[in-house]
Design a protein around this motif. Structure first.
Motif, PDB file in Angstrom:
ATOM      1  N   VAL A  24       0.865  -1.185   0.000  1.00 54.31           N
ATOM      2  CA  VAL A  24       0.000   0.000   0.000  1.00 54.31           C
ATOM      3  C   VAL A  24       0.901   1.234   0.000  1.00 54.31           C
ATOM      4  CG1 VAL A  24      -1.827   1.257   1.187  1.00 54.31           C
ATOM      5  CG2 VAL A  24      -1.767  -1.258   1.282  1.00 54.31           C
ATOM      6  N   THR A  28      -2.281   6.384   1.255  1.00 55.26           N
ATOM      7  CA  THR A  28      -3.307   5.580   0.591  1.00 55.26           C
ATOM      8  C   THR A  28      -3.857   4.578   1.597  1.00 55.26           C
ATOM      9  OG1 THR A  28      -2.151   5.779  -1.515  1.00 55.26           O
ATOM     10  CG2 THR A  28      -3.826   4.077  -1.373  1.00 55.26           C
ATOM     11  N   ALA A  30      -6.161   0.927   1.785  1.00 58.86           N
ATOM     12  CA  ALA A  30      -6.708  -0.197   1.023  1.00 58.86           C
ATOM     13  C   ALA A  30      -7.805  -0.861   1.851  1.00 58.86           C
ATOM     14  CB  ALA A  30      -5.613  -1.196   0.686  1.00 58.86           C
ATOM     15  N   ARG A  42      -6.172  -1.298   5.438  1.00 61.60           N
ATOM     16  CA  ARG A  42      -4.708  -1.367   5.513  1.00 61.60           C
ATOM     17  C   ARG A  42      -4.100  -0.051   4.994  1.00 61.60           C
ATOM     18  NH1 ARG A  42      -3.569  -6.911   5.554  1.00 61.60           N
ATOM     19  NH2 ARG A  42      -5.389  -7.941   6.504  1.00 61.60           N
ATOM     20  N   HIS A  43      -3.079   0.389   5.725  1.00 62.14           N
ATOM     21  CA  HIS A  43      -2.413   1.639   5.344  1.00 62.14           C
ATOM     22  C   HIS A  43      -1.036   1.344   4.740  1.00 62.14           C
ATOM     23  CE1 HIS A  43      -5.508   4.244   7.052  1.00 62.14           C
ATOM     24  NE2 HIS A  43      -5.570   3.401   8.092  1.00 62.14           N
ATOM     25  N   SER A  44      -0.234   2.350   4.541  1.00 63.89           N
ATOM     26  CA  SER A  44       0.995   2.240   3.755  1.00 63.89           C
ATOM     27  C   SER A  44       1.956   1.193   4.325  1.00 63.89           C
ATOM     28  CB  SER A  44       1.698   3.601   3.707  1.00 63.89           C
ATOM     29  OG  SER A  44       1.982   4.044   5.007  1.00 63.89           O
ATOM     30  N   ILE A  56      -8.629  -7.240  -2.263  1.00 67.72           N
ATOM     31  CA  ILE A  56      -8.586  -5.775  -2.144  1.00 67.72           C
ATOM     32  C   ILE A  56      -9.805  -5.214  -2.870  1.00 67.72           C
ATOM     33  CG2 ILE A  56      -7.266  -3.693  -2.620  1.00 67.72           C
ATOM     34  CD1 ILE A  56      -4.737  -5.398  -2.626  1.00 67.72           C
ATOM     35  N   LYS A  59      -9.050   1.079  -3.222  1.00 74.57           N
ATOM     36  CA  LYS A  59      -8.076   1.932  -2.537  1.00 74.57           C
ATOM     37  C   LYS A  59      -8.551   3.385  -2.598  1.00 74.57           C
ATOM     38  CE  LYS A  59      -4.021  -0.988  -3.445  1.00 74.57           C
ATOM     39  NZ  LYS A  59      -2.672  -1.044  -4.043  1.00 74.57           N
TER      40      LYS A  59
END
Length: 308
Positions: A24, A28, A30, A42-44, A56, A59
């Motif tokens: 990710v 951004t 997800a 979920r983050h970076s 997924i 995003k």
């Protein structure tokens, strides 16, 4: 035979293992779903999901984004105008779920609110007020959008009215009015400059006339002083004042004739100009002085007799 079966199984296993990892990007978020149901956000960074089970779903960017909205509406003085409103917004980090699932098309939602607010505010204003109060329009749009979009997980950072474009004929008329005003001001300045020039010229002429008059007065004063000195010199040799004055006049007459004769392009003619003019002028002046003295003596005697 077993080797030929084992190789595909290992390859498929590697593919499944590799597909369980995903990355990710920064700023951004997800959204992970498991069998179609929301699972997590979920983050970076490097993330892990269960292969064939998790997917997924989408995003969302957490960066500040901008949406430009063009609205055509009418002002209070019945002028159609096109406004460009730029809306800067971002997804709230802890409301990614709402931003993803509550709105399919956030751009359309924001555009609808912008249209609603602008078409409610601008018809209350005249065209000139639209230009002056464009910040008020932007503030009204931001307030309305904040109240509406906060529930959907969006934060409105700023709204700007970046362009106001009236009808072409209206702009032409406004330009003509502006040009006329500037021409009027220019004419006033030119008039003031001309008036000042006339006043200063008149002052200069007045000062010139004053100095010229002073020069003539000084000249005549010197002439009178010279005549007075000439009469005093003639009195000393036995010539009385009347005869001296007549002699001076005759002398000036001949001096003038001599000066005229010395000029080649002179247009001055002194009359009379006969050979006997000087003698006649002298005799006439002596006779007039004598007669004036006799009249003066007679008037003086008459006053004395009347007083007795």
């Amino acid at each position: 035979m077993d080797q030929f079966i084992l190789v595909p199984i290992i390859f498929i296993g590697l593919v499944i293992l590799i597909s369980s990892f995903f990355i990710v990007k920064q700023q951004t978020a997800a959204i992970i779903e498991r069998f179609g149901k929301f699972q997590s956000i979920r983050h970076s960074g490097l993330q892990l999901k269960i292969p064939l089970v998790d997917r997924i779903a989408g995003k969302l960017s957490l960066k500040i984004q901008q949406l430009d909205v063009i609205i055509e509406t009418k002002t209070l003085d019945d002028v159609f105008v096109r406004l460009k409103v730029s809306v800067q917004y971002k997804v709230i980090r802890n409301k990614v779920y709402d931003a993803f699932y509550k709105l399919d098309y956030p751009h359309d939602q924001i555009t609808s609110y912008v249209f609603d607010v602008v078409r409610a505010e601008v018809p209350k204003m005249k065209l000139d007020d639209v230009f002056v109060r464009k910040d008020d329009i932007a503030i009204a749009v931001k307030a309305e959008l904040n109240d509406a979009m906060m529930d959907y997980g969006y934060d409105i950072i700023k709204t700007l009215v970046t362009d106001i474009d009236p009808d072409a004929q209206v702009k032409e008329a406004m330009n003509r009015i502006n040009a006329s005003e500037r021409e009027k001001i220019a004419a006033q300045f030119e008039g003031d400059a001309a008036r000042i020039l006339i006043v200063e010229k008149a002052k200069a002429e007045a000062e010139s006339k004053r100095l010229q008059g002073q020069g003539i007065a000084d000249q005549r004063r010197e002439i009178a002083r010279g005549l007075e000195e000439s009469v005093e010199v003639l009195n000393k040799v036995g010539i009385n004042s009347q005869e001296a004055s007549a002699l001076i006049v005759v002398t000036q007459h001949y001096d003038t004739l001599q000066a005229i004769g010395g000029e080649t392009n002179s247009n001055l003619i002194l009359l009379p100009n006969s050979p006997q003019a000087g003698s006649n002028m002298l005799n006439d002046m002596v006779a007039s002085f004598t007669a004036s003295n006799q009249i003066g003596e007679a008037m003086k005697n008459a006053q004395q007799n009347k007083g007795e």
